[in-house]
Scaffold this motif. Structure first.
Motif: not given
Lengths: 328, 456
Positions: A154-155, A172, A174, B213, B271-276, B280
């Motif tokens: 996503i990033n 948005e 993921d 993450i 929205p990208g918290i699960a892979s943060m 990141q």
């Protein structure tokens, strides 16, 4: 009369014995030579395959942690009981089976289509086509896993912005946060990477289909689909089965893609990753060995099922008549 | 090394006319065995010249990846040793769990090359308990820890004994965007709480830069939330594996889970918290939706470098402020995470005395200051913080020092890996954290895993 008959029988037996003795000496010498030639390779094979397997079976009966070398306890089959009564194991097994079935099925269809394209392609284009199709298979799995990961991340990924017009995909999304999307990307990467392998095997099978049979079917007025169903596919059954078996074994041991993309997150853990995490991550040699042994047994089971039920004889090909023909 | 040119003799043979080469082909073939022997002989000479002539003991230092600071220190200390020893570095994998795996396997196998090891503090008890680390000579312990900050010293001990030497210490600060707190009217000179920063992010529709993450960072975060309530994750860290109990299923544990739950369920982490991960979350903080960030000091040097390179707005560093880690409740001081690297010596090392001699050189306060300035990793020595270069390059050095004094180590037990992995599995993704259910499940899981009753 009786004496004469007995004499001749005795003479025949003597002659047979002599022949046997001669053959036996020769075959013994050949066998000796065979062992001398194959012996070193056999010993090396034993050392690199049988020994680690035996060691894993032995270790699986201990509660043994690498960083607690003095606390090694014999627990017999207790590690196996722990594994088979744990939801984590069954979940990993379920994901592994799902990945195996879906990827092999999709690869078979895609691979067959690619094989047909390569088979029918103009001679001048055939080499180029094969090379182009083989490119994904030539890429190291870890490298392709990273490429797919960065594409969908996503990033850093571009998939969300390029395919934002597709319903369900947006800035948005993921991909690696939920099981459905994560396993889809993992399987897509696996399919992209190994479809060329199946395509090549099937291409070899296609080349073996006798042209005269196809001609005869055409003369009889068979449609393309009928030719495929009645002539082509039955005649390349051996190639299909070998492709399915090899890929199923490979897919069942999937590791790299999951390790790189999710590390088992979002319930995407597979058996080999569970074995790795237990043995290498937790340093629980006993429990990890037990999982590895179970994984090995599953692989053996797949081989057994494929060979027994699909009548694949890897040594001398397959009964192309589907079991209706004569004995080999 | 002039010998290297000797085996290259055929260079001349490569030239010459085609005819000449064809005529000499038979001669060439006959000369091949002689030439091969010459190559082997010359190779032997080269090897003997490189290795055998130098009797200086070689110490291998297994380092975690950095910006070249440890390599430079190895060279510097080798020169200062004046022939007493020479340090060569060997690079470990990128992340701390992988570093632990490799070192633990090598130590268990009795690898004699593990002279000096850069160790992450939480994994030290696991290596110290089975006697994998060489004991520290008394004089060395005194000399290297005389001015070590309290938090860093706590992470270097096992069973009340110093088993490793602190090299650098790390902690997290609360980084914030001045523009955001100004609009919110928040006084950052006063301690702030998690509720406050979550409220501001929600009101201004901004993102909190935290690490969601499934990785070690989740344990770092949860531990800080629990420790900030004056409670430790483990009831008794020195207990045997079967008797190890956690405080996760307690009021403090549930309050910590409540913070994670709110950030996850309300999408405050983006929205990208699960892979943060740490990097990141820094990138998220640098974007327009950035508000607050919990992260290690490396972000300061990295953001300044990005501003200079033009990859972020050049004015961004001016909009960044820093404060102590947020509190769980207004009246209890926070306990920020503790990280860093300690140096240990393998029990099977062939030169333990020299290794400790080298460690004394490496951790000298001036070297720690230099390492901070060049690599962005804060010192564990109090004196190093007084270095003029530190104050110049890191205007938040005093806050870092204060945070290190209050920092709390993660659970110190040989079973840390199991506890950390359980936390990672149960508390990710953040959106799935349920304050009533998750802590209780994690508590049960830890017990069952340590009793060997379930997988992880």
């Amino acid at each position: 009369m009786t004496t004469t008959a007995d004499d001749s029988r005795r003479a025949r037996r003597r002659a047979t014995d002599q022949r046997r003795a001669v053959r036996s000496d020769r075959s013994r010498a050949e066998a000796r030579l065979g062992w001398l030639l194959a012996g070193p390779a056999f010993v090396i094979m034993l050392a690199v395959t049988a020994y680690p397997i035996a060691q894993a079976v032995f270790d699986s009966m201990f509660a043994f942690r690498l960083t607690a070398p003095d606390e090694r306890d014999f627990v017999f089959l207790s590690n196996y009981t722990t594994i088979f009564t744990d939801g984590v194991f069954w979940s990993a097994l379920g994901v592994t089976v799902l990945v195996t079935i879906v990827t092999v099925a999709v690869e078979l269809v895609l691979g067959f289509a690619l094989a047909l394209v390569m088979h029918r392609a103009l001679k001048r284009l055939r080499g180029l086509l094969r090379t182009a199709i083989l490119v994904p298979y030539g890429i190291i799995t870890v490298v392709s896993a990273f490429a797919w990961y960065y594409m969908f991340d996503i990033n850093s990924g571009f998939v969300n912005s390029w395919f934002g017009w597709v319903p369900g995909i947006g800035a948005e999304l993921d991909w690696f946060a939920d099981f459905g999307t994560a396993i889809t990307v993992i399987m897509a990467s696996e399919i992209w990477k190994t479809t060329p392998f199946i395509a090549l095997l099937l291409l070899a099978g296609l080349a073996q289909v006798p042209e005269e049979l196809l001609e005869a079917s055409r003369v009889d007025g068979a449609t393309w689909w009928q030719q495929m169903r009645r002539v082509v596919i039955p005649n390349m059954k051996a190639a299909i089965m070998v492709a399915v078996l090899f890929r199923a074994l490979d897919a069942f041991r999937i590791f790299d893609n999951v390790f790189i993309m999710t590390g088992g997150d979002a319930d995407t853990e597979v058996l080999s990753l569970l074995a790795y995490r237990t043995s290498i991550g937790r340093l629980e040699i006993g429990l990890g060995s037990a999982i590895s042994v179970v994984l090995f047994l599953c692989v053996l089971l797949i081989c057994f099922i494929a060979i027994k039920f699909f009548k694949v004889d890897l040594a001398s090909g397959t009964d192309a008549s589907g079991g209706k023909g004569g004995k080999k | 090394m002039p010998e290297t040119s000797m085996p290259g003799g055929p260079a001349g043979a490569a030239g010459g006319s085609r005819e000449g080469r064809a005529a000499s082909s038979r001669q060439h073939l006959r000369a091949r065995p002689v030439r091969a022997a010459a190559v082997v002989l010359a190779g032997g000479l080269v090897l003997s010249a490189c290795g055998g002539g130098d009797d200086t003991p070689l110490l291998t230092w297994y380092i975690n990846p950095d910006d070249g600071g440890q390599e430079a220190l190895a060279q510097q200390c080798s020169e200062e040793a004046d022939g007493a020893y020479r340090i060569q570095t060997s690079l470990l994998p990128n992340d701390a769990p992988s570093q632990r795996e490799q070192l633990a396997r090598r130590l268990a196998a009795g690898d004699t090359s593990l002279d000096i090891m850069s160790l992450d503090p939480p994994f030290i008890p696991e290596l110290a308990e089975p006697g994998f680390l060489a004991p520290i000579p008394e004089g060395v312990a005194e000399r290297t820890t005389s001015d070590t900050l309290e938090g860093a010293l706590a992470g270097a001990m096992w069973h009340d004994e110093l088993v490793t030497v602190p090299f650098w210490a790390n902690t997290q600060l609360l980084w914030y965007r001045e523009s955001v707190v100004e609009e919110a009217g928040l006084d950052m000179d006063e301690p702030v709480t998690w509720d406050q920063i979550m409220d501001v992010a929600e009101e201004q529709d901004k993102h909190l830069s935290v690490q969601g993450i499934r990785a070690e960072s989740m344990t770092v975060w949860l531990n800080a939330l629990v420790e900030s309530q004056d409670v430790s994750i483990l009831v008794d860290p020195s207990a045997a594996s079967e008797e190890l109990e956690t405080n996760l299923d307690s009021e403090a544990g549930r309050a910590a889970a409540e913070v994670l739950h709110r950030i996850g369920s309300e999408g405050l982490g983006g929205p990208g918290i699960a892979s943060m991960d740490e990097n990141q979350s820094m990138l998220l903080f640098q974007r327009d939706e950035g508000s607050f960030m919990l992260n290690w000091p490396f972000v300061w040097a990295a953001t300044n470098a990005a501003a200079e390179e033009g990859t972020v707005d050049a004015d961004l560093p001016d909009d960044i402020g820093w404060a102590q880690y947020p509190r769980m409740d207004a009246d209890t001081p926070s306990a920020p995470p503790l990280g860093g690297i300690n140096l240990g010596v393998g029990a099977e090392s062939e030169h333990p005395e020299l290794a400790y001699e080298a460690i004394e050189c490496i951790v000298a306060p001036e070297n720690q200051a230099e390492y901070f300035v060049t690599n962005g990793n804060p010192p564990s020595s109090e004196a190093a913080f007084d270095d003029a270069r530190v104050e110049e390059d890191y205007p938040m050095a005093d806050e870092i020092r204060e945070a290190l004094d209050n920092a709390a180590p993660r659970p110190q037990t040989p079973y840390y890996n199991e506890i950390s992995t359980t936390i990672q599995l149960n508390y990710t993704p953040l959106s799935g954290v349920d304050p009533e259910r998750t802590p209780a499940e994690a508590d049960t899981t830890v017990g069952e895993v340590l009793r060997g009753e379930r997988l992880l």
